[in-house]
Design a protein around this motif. Structure first.
Motif, mmCIF file in Angstrom:
data_model
loop_
_atom_site.group_PDB
_atom_site.id
_atom_site.type_symbol
_atom_site.label_atom_id
_atom_site.label_comp_id
_atom_site.label_asym_id
_atom_site.label_seq_id
_atom_site.Cartn_x
_atom_site.Cartn_y
_atom_site.Cartn_z
ATOM 1 N N VAL A 13 -51.933 28.967 -41.837
ATOM 2 C CA VAL A 13 -50.958 30.089 -42.547
ATOM 3 C C VAL A 13 -51.380 30.023 -44.001
ATOM 4 N N LEU B 18 -53.027 32.937 -46.268
ATOM 5 C CA LEU B 18 -52.087 33.648 -47.454
ATOM 6 C C LEU B 18 -52.889 33.571 -48.795
ATOM 7 N N THR C 20 -46.947 34.376 -40.860
ATOM 8 C CA THR C 20 -47.766 35.530 -41.610
ATOM 9 C C THR C 20 -47.925 36.900 -40.627
ATOM 10 N N LYS D 233 -43.247 29.078 -42.675
ATOM 11 C CA LYS D 233 -44.019 30.255 -43.297
ATOM 12 C C LYS D 233 -44.896 30.559 -42.122
ATOM 13 N N TYR E 186 -55.078 33.427 -35.597
ATOM 14 C CA TYR E 186 -53.796 33.032 -35.875
ATOM 15 C C TYR E 186 -52.764 33.367 -34.894
ATOM 16 N N TYR F 7 -49.940 40.638 -40.384
ATOM 17 C CA TYR F 7 -51.193 41.417 -40.842
ATOM 18 C C TYR F 7 -51.041 42.762 -40.759
ATOM 19 N N TRP G 297 -56.698 37.287 -38.321
ATOM 20 C CA TRP G 297 -55.411 37.605 -37.726
ATOM 21 C C TRP G 297 -55.549 37.173 -36.257
ATOM 22 N N PHE H 20 -52.611 39.877 -45.311
ATOM 23 C CA PHE H 20 -51.699 38.953 -44.707
ATOM 24 C C PHE H 20 -50.301 38.812 -45.608
ATOM 25 N N TRP H 21 -49.281 38.918 -45.093
ATOM 26 C CA TRP H 21 -48.241 39.129 -45.462
ATOM 27 C C TRP H 21 -47.291 37.839 -45.058
ATOM 28 N N GLN H 22 -46.427 37.251 -46.188
ATOM 29 C CA GLN H 22 -45.796 36.044 -45.628
ATOM 30 C C GLN H 22 -44.454 36.270 -44.947
ATOM 31 N N CYS I 291 -42.481 33.399 -34.955
ATOM 32 C CA CYS I 291 -42.039 32.226 -35.876
ATOM 33 C C CYS I 291 -40.554 31.605 -35.833
#
Length: 285
Positions: free
Chosen positions: A163, A167, A73, A71, A257, A75, A254, A80-82, A128
């Motif tokens: 993460v 989330l 993410t 998983k 990350y 932005y 973000w 934040f979207w998985q 990812c």
């Protein structure tokens, strides 16, 4: 063709005889089924759903959910979207926007309509994908010594923790610390592998100095992506400030990350054959 009841019972008996814990059986069954019947698919499919359901009904409840391989993410719209990277077996088509499992279609269309944001999303998604499968390959191949493997696994844990923090309903500032630690662990893993170190004596000399670590990595690896990373590391506060209660904007969380995911993916691209950057076409988005 779905796995038969007889096949599932036979493979479960095999796992029992090998003392394989229930949690590991579904994914091992999926891999075995793919190997025996020479088939490919992407999760979720009727095959892995059948296998997961069977083990759900025939082993300890709740002990074996397959879930995603990784998983990440993204932005967008100040949230934040998985990003769900599925478990894929063999060769299969993938679509980037299918990974945004919790994002409404209207927001996906917004991203698609904005070229710069679209490119950014595809880059993150691809990082990812390559990271998820590259990390899995590295562990499966088990070619590195115990020290390197320990650092790789620790870095991965920091990445996962980061993460999870982002989330949450209210993204947590601690994500900055976990991002920094993930970067540090992956840089040190590169140094351990490239130098052939077997104990932590040399690693301790680096301490928590990210600049020193990345400089040494650049000299050893001659990797342009490490050069790009170098100029971004001053974003992270010194390790001595980790206990200071600083407020971070979500855009800063973000950025932290992004740096950590970038070095993680750079690492797996260096030490596995997972690099799909030249294989992405608009029809797969």
């Amino acid at each position: 063709m779905k796995p038969s009841e007889d096949w599932l019972r036979a493979i479960n008996e095999k796992f029992r005889s090998e003392d394989v814990p229930p949690k590991a059986r579904p994914i091992l069954a999926i891999l075995e089924y793919s190997k025996q019947f020479n088939c490919s698919w992407i999760s979720p499919s009727d095959i892995d759903k059948t296998i997961e359901t069977w083990f759900d009904e025939n082993t300890k409840p709740g002990s074996h959910k397959i879930g995603s391989l990784y998983k990440g993410t993204f932005y967008f719209d100040s949230c934040f979207w998985q990003i769900d990277i599925p478990i894929g077996i063999g060769c299969y088509p993938v679509k980037a926007f299918d990974s945004l499992t919790l994002m409404p279609d209207n927001l996906k269309k917004e991203i698609q309509a904005k070229p710069q944001i679209l490119r950014e999303f595809i880059a993150v998604w691809l990082n990812c994908v390559d990271y998820a499968y590259g990390y899995n390959d590295i562990l499966q191949l088990n070619t590195f010594n115990e020290l390197a493997t320990s650092f790789i696994k620790s870095a991965h844990k920091e990445l996962q923790a980061k993460v999870s923090l982002l989330l949450e309903e209210s993204p947590q500032a601690k994500a900055i610390e976990t991002s920094r630690m993930a970067v540090e662990m992956y840089l040190k893993a590169i140094l351990i592998i490239k130098n052939g170190w077997n104990d932590e004596t040399q690693v301790r000399k680096i301490g928590h100095d990210l600049d020193k670590a990345v400089e040494q990595c650049i000299k050893l690896a001659n990797n342009q992506h490490l050069e790009i990373l170098k100029d971004k590391l001053n974003f992270f506060p010194p390790i001595s400030e980790r206990y200071k209660a600083k407020e971070w904007k979500t855009s800063e969380l973000w950025f932290g990350y992004s740096i950590a995911q970038y070095i993680a993916t750079t690492f797996t691209r260096m030490f596995s054959d997972r690099d799909n950057r030249n294989k992405i076409f608009s029809g797969n988005l």
